[in-house]
Design a protein around this motif. Structure first.
Motif, PDB file in Angstrom:
ATOM      1  N   LEU A 167       0.859  -1.171   0.000  1.00 44.81           N
ATOM      2  CA  LEU A 167       0.000   0.000   0.000  1.00 44.81           C
ATOM      3  C   LEU A 167       0.899   1.226   0.000  1.00 44.81           C
ATOM      4  CD1 LEU A 167      -2.956   1.016   0.180  1.00 44.81           C
ATOM      5  CD2 LEU A 167      -2.669   1.074   2.666  1.00 44.81           C
ATOM      6  N   ASP A 168       0.912   1.922  -1.114  1.00 48.58           N
ATOM      7  CA  ASP A 168       1.850   3.038  -1.309  1.00 48.58           C
ATOM      8  C   ASP A 168       3.288   2.619  -1.013  1.00 48.58           C
ATOM      9  OD1 ASP A 168       0.219   4.926  -2.384  1.00 48.58           O
ATOM     10  OD2 ASP A 168       0.023   6.136  -0.573  1.00 48.58           O
ATOM     11  N   GLY A 169       3.651   1.434  -1.469  1.00 45.70           N
ATOM     12  CA  GLY A 169       5.030   0.967  -1.351  1.00 45.70           C
ATOM     13  C   GLY A 169       5.381   0.337  -0.022  1.00 45.70           C
ATOM     14  N   ALA A 170       4.460   0.294   0.930  1.00 42.42           N
ATOM     15  CA  ALA A 170       4.725  -0.290   2.252  1.00 42.42           C
ATOM     16  C   ALA A 170       3.800  -1.480   2.475  1.00 42.42           C
ATOM     17  CB  ALA A 170       4.516   0.750   3.347  1.00 42.42           C
ATOM     18  N   THR A 171       4.202  -2.383   3.358  1.00 43.80           N
ATOM     19  CA  THR A 171       3.358  -3.529   3.671  1.00 43.80           C
ATOM     20  C   THR A 171       2.078  -3.063   4.366  1.00 43.80           C
ATOM     21  OG1 THR A 171       4.540  -3.850   5.756  1.00 43.80           O
ATOM     22  CG2 THR A 171       5.301  -5.110   3.841  1.00 43.80           C
ATOM     23  N   LEU A 172       1.039  -3.861   4.257  1.00 44.65           N
ATOM     24  CA  LEU A 172      -0.242  -3.494   4.849  1.00 44.65           C
ATOM     25  C   LEU A 172      -0.132  -3.409   6.375  1.00 44.65           C
ATOM     26  CD1 LEU A 172      -2.657  -5.812   2.828  1.00 44.65           C
ATOM     27  CD2 LEU A 172      -2.361  -3.351   2.544  1.00 44.65           C
ATOM     28  N   PRO A 173      -0.798  -2.432   6.981  1.00 39.88           N
ATOM     29  CA  PRO A 173      -0.778  -2.355   8.451  1.00 39.88           C
ATOM     30  C   PRO A 173      -1.485  -3.553   9.059  1.00 39.88           C
ATOM     31  CG  PRO A 173      -2.364  -0.800   7.528  1.00 39.88           C
ATOM     32  CD  PRO A 173      -1.593  -1.351   6.372  1.00 39.88           C
ATOM     33  N   THR A 174      -0.981  -4.007  10.194  1.00 37.94           N
ATOM     34  CA  THR A 174      -1.553  -5.181  10.853  1.00 37.94           C
ATOM     35  C   THR A 174      -2.263  -4.826  12.156  1.00 37.94           C
ATOM     36  OG1 THR A 174       0.580  -5.599  11.928  1.00 37.94           O
ATOM     37  CG2 THR A 174       0.146  -6.749   9.849  1.00 37.94           C
ATOM     38  N   SER A 175      -2.258  -3.555  12.524  1.00 43.98           N
ATOM     39  CA  SER A 175      -2.953  -3.124  13.735  1.00 43.98           C
ATOM     40  C   SER A 175      -3.766  -1.879  13.420  1.00 43.98           C
ATOM     41  CB  SER A 175      -1.945  -2.834  14.855  1.00 43.98           C
ATOM     42  OG  SER A 175      -1.058  -1.801  14.476  1.00 43.98           O
ATOM     43  N   GLY A 176      -4.747  -1.610  14.274  1.00 41.33           N
ATOM     44  CA  GLY A 176      -5.610  -0.464  14.047  1.00 41.33           C
ATOM     45  C   GLY A 176      -6.586  -0.728  12.905  1.00 41.33           C
ATOM     46  N   TYR A 177      -7.278   0.313  12.486  1.00 41.93           N
ATOM     47  CA  TYR A 177      -8.252   0.176  11.414  1.00 41.93           C
ATOM     48  C   TYR A 177      -7.534  -0.086  10.095  1.00 41.93           C
ATOM     49  CZ  TYR A 177     -12.445   0.931   8.628  1.00 41.93           C
ATOM     50  OH  TYR A 177     -13.504   0.757   7.779  1.00 41.93           O
ATOM     51  N   ARG A 178      -8.010  -1.076   9.348  1.00 35.75           N
ATOM     52  CA  ARG A 178      -7.358  -1.437   8.086  1.00 35.75           C
ATOM     53  C   ARG A 178      -7.907  -0.598   6.940  1.00 35.75           C
ATOM     54  NH1 ARG A 178      -5.890  -7.800   7.874  1.00 35.75           N
ATOM     55  NH2 ARG A 178      -5.299  -8.056  10.050  1.00 35.75           N
ATOM     56  N   PRO A 179      -7.047   0.068   6.193  1.00 35.99           N
ATOM     57  CA  PRO A 179      -7.519   0.922   5.097  1.00 35.99           C
ATOM     58  C   PRO A 179      -8.035   0.146   3.900  1.00 35.99           C
ATOM     59  CG  PRO A 179      -5.118   0.888   5.150  1.00 35.99           C
ATOM     60  CD  PRO A 179      -5.573   0.156   6.363  1.00 35.99           C
ATOM     61  N   PRO A 230     -14.545   6.451   7.307  1.00 38.06           N
ATOM     62  CA  PRO A 230     -13.793   7.438   6.535  1.00 38.06           C
ATOM     63  C   PRO A 230     -12.345   7.039   6.266  1.00 38.06           C
ATOM     64  CG  PRO A 230     -15.096   8.510   8.244  1.00 38.06           C
ATOM     65  CD  PRO A 230     -15.182   7.034   8.499  1.00 38.06           C
ATOM     66  N   GLN A 231     -11.781   6.147   7.096  1.00 39.51           N
ATOM     67  CA  GLN A 231     -10.390   5.719   6.905  1.00 39.51           C
ATOM     68  C   GLN A 231     -10.224   4.686   5.796  1.00 39.51           C
ATOM     69  OE1 GLN A 231     -12.307   5.676   9.764  1.00 39.51           O
ATOM     70  NE2 GLN A 231     -10.933   5.279  11.512  1.00 39.51           N
ATOM     71  N   THR A 232     -11.325   4.147   5.283  1.00 39.20           N
ATOM     72  CA  THR A 232     -11.237   3.133   4.233  1.00 39.20           C
ATOM     73  C   THR A 232     -10.771   3.776   2.933  1.00 39.20           C
ATOM     74  OG1 THR A 232     -13.007   1.811   5.221  1.00 39.20           O
ATOM     75  CG2 THR A 232     -12.509   1.410   2.908  1.00 39.20           C
ATOM     76  N   ARG A 233      -9.675   3.272   2.392  1.00 37.56           N
ATOM     77  CA  ARG A 233      -9.144   3.806   1.143  1.00 37.56           C
ATOM     78  C   ARG A 233      -9.442   2.875  -0.026  1.00 37.56           C
ATOM     79  NH1 ARG A 233     -10.062   7.661   1.496  1.00 37.56           N
ATOM     80  NH2 ARG A 233      -8.732   8.445  -0.175  1.00 37.56           N
ATOM     81  N   PHE A 234      -9.553   1.571   0.236  1.00 32.53           N
ATOM     82  CA  PHE A 234      -9.927   0.601  -0.798  1.00 32.53           C
ATOM     83  C   PHE A 234     -11.026  -0.304  -0.240  1.00 32.53           C
ATOM     84  CE2 PHE A 234      -5.705   1.841  -2.125  1.00 32.53           C
ATOM     85  CZ  PHE A 234      -5.838   1.968  -3.498  1.00 32.53           C
ATOM     86  N   PHE A 235     -12.069  -0.498  -1.041  1.00 27.73           N
ATOM     87  CA  PHE A 235     -13.233  -1.282  -0.650  1.00 27.73           C
ATOM     88  C   PHE A 235     -13.347  -2.425  -1.650  1.00 27.73           C
ATOM     89  CE2 PHE A 235     -17.765  -2.260  -0.833  1.00 27.73           C
ATOM     90  CZ  PHE A 235     -18.175  -2.200   0.485  1.00 27.73           C
ATOM     91  N   ILE A 236     -13.207  -3.665  -1.154  1.00 28.24           N
ATOM     92  CA  ILE A 236     -13.252  -4.845  -2.021  1.00 28.24           C
ATOM     93  C   ILE A 236     -14.570  -5.563  -1.782  1.00 28.24           C
ATOM     94  CG2 ILE A 236     -12.121  -7.002  -2.653  1.00 28.24           C
ATOM     95  CD1 ILE A 236      -9.514  -5.846  -1.540  1.00 28.24           C
TER      96      ILE A 236
END
Length: 209
Positions: A62-74, A140-146
């Motif tokens: 995600l923007d060149g970094a691995t996906l976050p594993t804690s908190g709200y997932r974008p 609002p923090q969701t950047r991609f919705f699958i």
């Protein structure tokens, strides 16, 4: 923002590869359709994109970094079967507010009745549960919705209303969407680009945004 699957591969245990070296990239603001026959690996690919499963090879960035594993997932994923995506020991009110508290306007647009929030998942239909899962994922923090066949259990009128709500929110927020469906009419109507998963499955064709 860019979501990228880079040469990702997946298999279960020692079984044959479900797919190998699949690559695709998506940008916020785009609505992309994903087509392919049942069993070809579309749902598993979506699980990798959302960080629910780990890649056996390759990586999701995600923007060149691995996906976050804690908190709200974008990157939020809506499953075809909502009963598998909720905690059966939580009432609906706790489920829907797990990551944020949806406002009244969103609940109304998804036709979520307030009395549902006091019920257990087993007391709700699949369509009612799915609406809760959709609301839960539209923070609002969701950047991609699958959306993996997310409205197949609903009647045509309800499907149209839900898709209008989701598409309007995606447009207003610049949210990226990946729509998995066997309904080619739906894909052609709402998506700006279409991917045939069979062209990705063994690295034959890398799709860029």
């Amino acid at each position: 923002m860019r979501l990228e699957a880079r040469n990702v591969s997946k298999r279960y245990a020692r079984e044959a590869w479900l797919f190998r070296q699949a690559s695709a990239a998506f940008r916020t603001g785009d609505t992309v359709g994903l087509l392919g026959p049942s069993g070809c690996g579309k749902s598993t690919f979506c699980r990798l994109l959302a960080g629910y499963d780990a890649c056996d090879e390759g990586e999701v960035l995600l923007d060149g970094a691995t996906l976050p594993t804690s908190g709200y997932r974008p990157v939020q994923l809506i499953f075809q079967h909502p009963e598998r995506a909720v905690n059966p020991r939580w009432k609906a009110g706790a489920i829907i507010s797990e990551g944020w508290r949806p406002d009244e306007a969103l609940l109304d647009s998804l036709e979520i009745r307030r009395e549902w929030l006091k019920r257990w998942p087993s007391e709700l239909s699949g369509g009612e549960l799915q609406r809760l899962c959709i609301a839960r994922a539209l923070a609002p923090q969701t950047r991609f919705f699958i959306a993996d066949e997310m409205t197949t259990m609903l009647d045509a009128i309800t499907q149209a209303r839900i898709w209008r709500t989701v598409l309007d929110l995606a447009q207003s927020r610049g949210m990226g969407m990946l729509v998995v469906s066997h309904d080619r009419h739906l894909i052609d109507r709402i998506c700006t680009r279409v991917i045939d998963f069979r062209e990705l499955a063994y690295g034959r064709h890398a799709v860029e945004e």
